[in-house]
Design a protein around this motif. Structure first.
Motif, PDB file in Angstrom:
ATOM      1  N   LEU A  50       3.830   9.010 -10.587  1.00  0.00           N
ATOM      2  CA  LEU A  50       3.497   9.172 -11.841  1.00  0.00           C
ATOM      3  C   LEU A  50       2.224  10.266 -12.138  1.00  0.00           C
ATOM      4  O   LEU A  50       2.522  10.135 -13.053  1.00  0.00           O
ATOM      5  N   ASP A  51       1.250  10.412 -10.804  1.00  0.00           N
ATOM      6  CA  ASP A  51       1.011  11.725 -11.421  1.00  0.00           C
ATOM      7  C   ASP A  51       1.286  12.705 -11.610  1.00  0.00           C
ATOM      8  O   ASP A  51       0.645  14.245 -11.342  1.00  0.00           O
ATOM      9  N   GLY A  52       3.042  12.873 -11.367  1.00  0.00           N
ATOM     10  CA  GLY A  52       4.046  14.293 -11.506  1.00  0.00           C
ATOM     11  C   GLY A  52       3.909  15.214 -10.564  1.00  0.00           C
ATOM     12  O   GLY A  52       4.530  16.654 -10.559  1.00  0.00           O
ATOM     13  N   SER A  53       3.375  14.406  -9.459  1.00  0.00           N
ATOM     14  CA  SER A  53       3.892  15.867  -8.306  1.00  0.00           C
ATOM     15  C   SER A  53       5.540  15.824  -7.954  1.00  0.00           C
ATOM     16  O   SER A  53       6.261  14.775  -8.376  1.00  0.00           O
ATOM     17  N   ASN A  54       5.181  16.152  -6.562  1.00  0.00           N
ATOM     18  CA  ASN A  54       6.748  16.655  -6.112  1.00  0.00           C
ATOM     19  C   ASN A  54       7.042  14.714  -5.481  1.00  0.00           C
ATOM     20  O   ASN A  54       6.597  14.322  -4.932  1.00  0.00           O
ATOM     21  N   LEU A  55       8.365  13.934  -5.367  1.00  0.00           N
ATOM     22  CA  LEU A  55       8.786  13.253  -5.119  1.00  0.00           C
ATOM     23  C   LEU A  55       9.053  13.008  -3.340  1.00  0.00           C
ATOM     24  O   LEU A  55       8.855  11.742  -3.235  1.00  0.00           O
TER      25      LEU A  55
ATOM     26  N   LEU B  95       7.575  10.008  -0.915  1.00  0.00           N
ATOM     27  CA  LEU B  95       7.859   9.692   0.138  1.00  0.00           C
ATOM     28  C   LEU B  95       6.821   9.868   1.482  1.00  0.00           C
ATOM     29  O   LEU B  95       6.230   8.897   1.490  1.00  0.00           O
ATOM     30  N   PHE B  96       6.444  11.072   1.543  1.00  0.00           N
ATOM     31  CA  PHE B  96       5.356  11.387   2.504  1.00  0.00           C
ATOM     32  C   PHE B  96       3.993  10.718   2.470  1.00  0.00           C
ATOM     33  O   PHE B  96       3.761  10.027   3.777  1.00  0.00           O
ATOM     34  N   ALA B  97       3.873  10.209   1.353  1.00  0.00           N
ATOM     35  CA  ALA B  97       2.739  10.451   1.245  1.00  0.00           C
ATOM     36  C   ALA B  97       2.658   7.712   1.290  1.00  0.00           C
ATOM     37  O   ALA B  97       1.389   7.802   1.989  1.00  0.00           O
ATOM     38  N   ALA B  98       4.087   7.393   0.961  1.00  0.00           N
ATOM     39  CA  ALA B  98       3.518   6.042   0.969  1.00  0.00           C
ATOM     40  C   ALA B  98       3.971   5.682   2.622  1.00  0.00           C
ATOM     41  O   ALA B  98       3.095   4.787   2.654  1.00  0.00           O
ATOM     42  N   ILE B  99       4.965   6.295   3.003  1.00  0.00           N
ATOM     43  CA  ILE B  99       5.149   6.512   4.636  1.00  0.00           C
ATOM     44  C   ILE B  99       3.887   6.638   5.086  1.00  0.00           C
ATOM     45  O   ILE B  99       3.516   6.201   6.249  1.00  0.00           O
ATOM     46  N   PHE B 100       2.910   7.350   5.241  1.00  0.00           N
ATOM     47  CA  PHE B 100       1.527   7.486   5.460  1.00  0.00           C
ATOM     48  C   PHE B 100       0.384   7.015   5.933  1.00  0.00           C
ATOM     49  O   PHE B 100      -0.299   6.073   6.394  1.00  0.00           O
ATOM     50  N   ALA B 101       0.937   6.757   4.116  1.00  0.00           N
ATOM     51  CA  ALA B 101      -0.200   5.348   4.006  1.00  0.00           C
ATOM     52  C   ALA B 101       0.232   4.129   4.729  1.00  0.00           C
ATOM     53  O   ALA B 101       0.041   3.216   5.198  1.00  0.00           O
ATOM     54  N   GLY B 102       1.471   3.415   4.958  1.00  0.00           N
ATOM     55  CA  GLY B 102       1.443   2.648   5.569  1.00  0.00           C
ATOM     56  C   GLY B 102       1.491   2.238   6.746  1.00  0.00           C
ATOM     57  O   GLY B 102       1.084   1.338   7.665  1.00  0.00           O
TER      58      GLY B 102
ATOM     59  N   ILE C 100       0.835  -1.298  -0.189  1.00  0.00           N
ATOM     60  CA  ILE C 100      -0.018   0.320   0.249  1.00  0.00           C
ATOM     61  C   ILE C 100       0.420   1.136  -0.095  1.00  0.00           C
ATOM     62  O   ILE C 100       0.634   2.749  -0.617  1.00  0.00           O
ATOM     63  N   GLY C 101       1.791   1.387   0.568  1.00  0.00           N
ATOM     64  CA  GLY C 101       3.161   2.493   0.583  1.00  0.00           C
ATOM     65  C   GLY C 101       3.322   2.300  -1.056  1.00  0.00           C
ATOM     66  O   GLY C 101       3.629   3.502  -1.398  1.00  0.00           O
ATOM     67  N   ALA C 102       3.633   1.495  -1.221  1.00  0.00           N
ATOM     68  CA  ALA C 102       4.240   1.657  -2.498  1.00  0.00           C
ATOM     69  C   ALA C 102       3.460   2.599  -3.708  1.00  0.00           C
ATOM     70  O   ALA C 102       3.995   2.657  -4.203  1.00  0.00           O
ATOM     71  N   LEU C 103       2.754   1.361  -3.292  1.00  0.00           N
ATOM     72  CA  LEU C 103       1.092   1.968  -4.233  1.00  0.00           C
ATOM     73  C   LEU C 103       1.347   3.564  -3.844  1.00  0.00           C
ATOM     74  O   LEU C 103       0.874   4.478  -5.619  1.00  0.00           O
ATOM     75  N   SER C 104       0.943   3.448  -2.474  1.00  0.00           N
ATOM     76  CA  SER C 104       0.813   5.603  -2.712  1.00  0.00           C
ATOM     77  C   SER C 104       1.480   6.633  -3.513  1.00  0.00           C
ATOM     78  O   SER C 104       1.603   7.006  -3.774  1.00  0.00           O
ATOM     79  N   GLY C 105       2.912   5.502  -2.825  1.00  0.00           N
ATOM     80  CA  GLY C 105       4.260   6.753  -3.741  1.00  0.00           C
ATOM     81  C   GLY C 105       4.234   6.741  -4.614  1.00  0.00           C
ATOM     82  O   GLY C 105       4.331   7.948  -5.626  1.00  0.00           O
ATOM     83  N   VAL C 106       3.966   5.689  -5.241  1.00  0.00           N
ATOM     84  CA  VAL C 106       4.026   5.012  -7.523  1.00  0.00           C
ATOM     85  C   VAL C 106       2.539   6.196  -7.475  1.00  0.00           C
ATOM     86  O   VAL C 106       2.877   7.256  -8.850  1.00  0.00           O
ATOM     87  N   MET C 107       1.608   6.482  -7.413  1.00  0.00           N
ATOM     88  CA  MET C 107       0.564   7.180  -7.586  1.00  0.00           C
ATOM     89  C   MET C 107       1.314   8.203  -8.409  1.00  0.00           C
ATOM     90  O   MET C 107       0.309   9.029  -8.945  1.00  0.00           O
ATOM     91  N   ILE C 108       1.213   9.056  -6.730  1.00  0.00           N
ATOM     92  CA  ILE C 108       1.551  10.296  -6.916  1.00  0.00           C
ATOM     93  C   ILE C 108       2.888  10.454  -7.508  1.00  0.00           C
ATOM     94  O   ILE C 108       2.491  11.509  -8.560  1.00  0.00           O
TER      95      ILE C 108
END
Length: 113
Positions: A55-60, A64-71, A45-53
């Motif tokens: 690939l949608d063109g947002s900041n790296l 990373l914050f979204a992946a940590i937050f989702a996990g 789930i963390g990897a998916l949220s990071g990849v989604m953000i």
């Protein structure tokens, strides 16, 4: 053929590092008395949220914050379920893995093709 084998051997540490980190985290939680079998689902789930953000063109860093937050959010679900509701740790961990890997497979399908 030799170049393929050399590239394969060089790529082993890169692919093994996330699994080793999850294994280390599972060992630490097991030493504290909690059996967390849901680490793979939390990682998915963390990897998916990071990849989604990303690939949608947002900041790296946002990814990373979204992946940590989702996990961490899925880990919080595991903690609340096992500690507050006194659910079985093995069963809850397996449910977290099934839901995490399944959800990341369904939601991530559009990002793989």
């Amino acid at each position: 053929m030799e170049q393929f084998i050399l590239n394969w051997l060089i790529s082993i540490p890169a692919f093994a590092a996330p699994l080793l980190l999850a294994c280390l985290g599972t060992i630490v939680t097991a030493r504290s008395g909690i059996l967390n079998l849901g680490a793979e689902g939390m990682m998915a789930i963390g990897a998916l949220s990071g990849v989604m953000i990303v690939l949608d063109g947002s900041n790296l860093y946002l990814a990373l914050f979204a992946a940590i937050f989702a996990g961490a959010l899925l880990s919080l679900v595991f903690g609340i379920t096992t500690i507050l509701f006194k659910a079985d740790q093995v069963l809850t961990g397996l449910i977290i893995v099934a839901r995490g890997v399944g959800l990341s497979g369904v939601l991530g399908r559009g990002y793989t093709h």
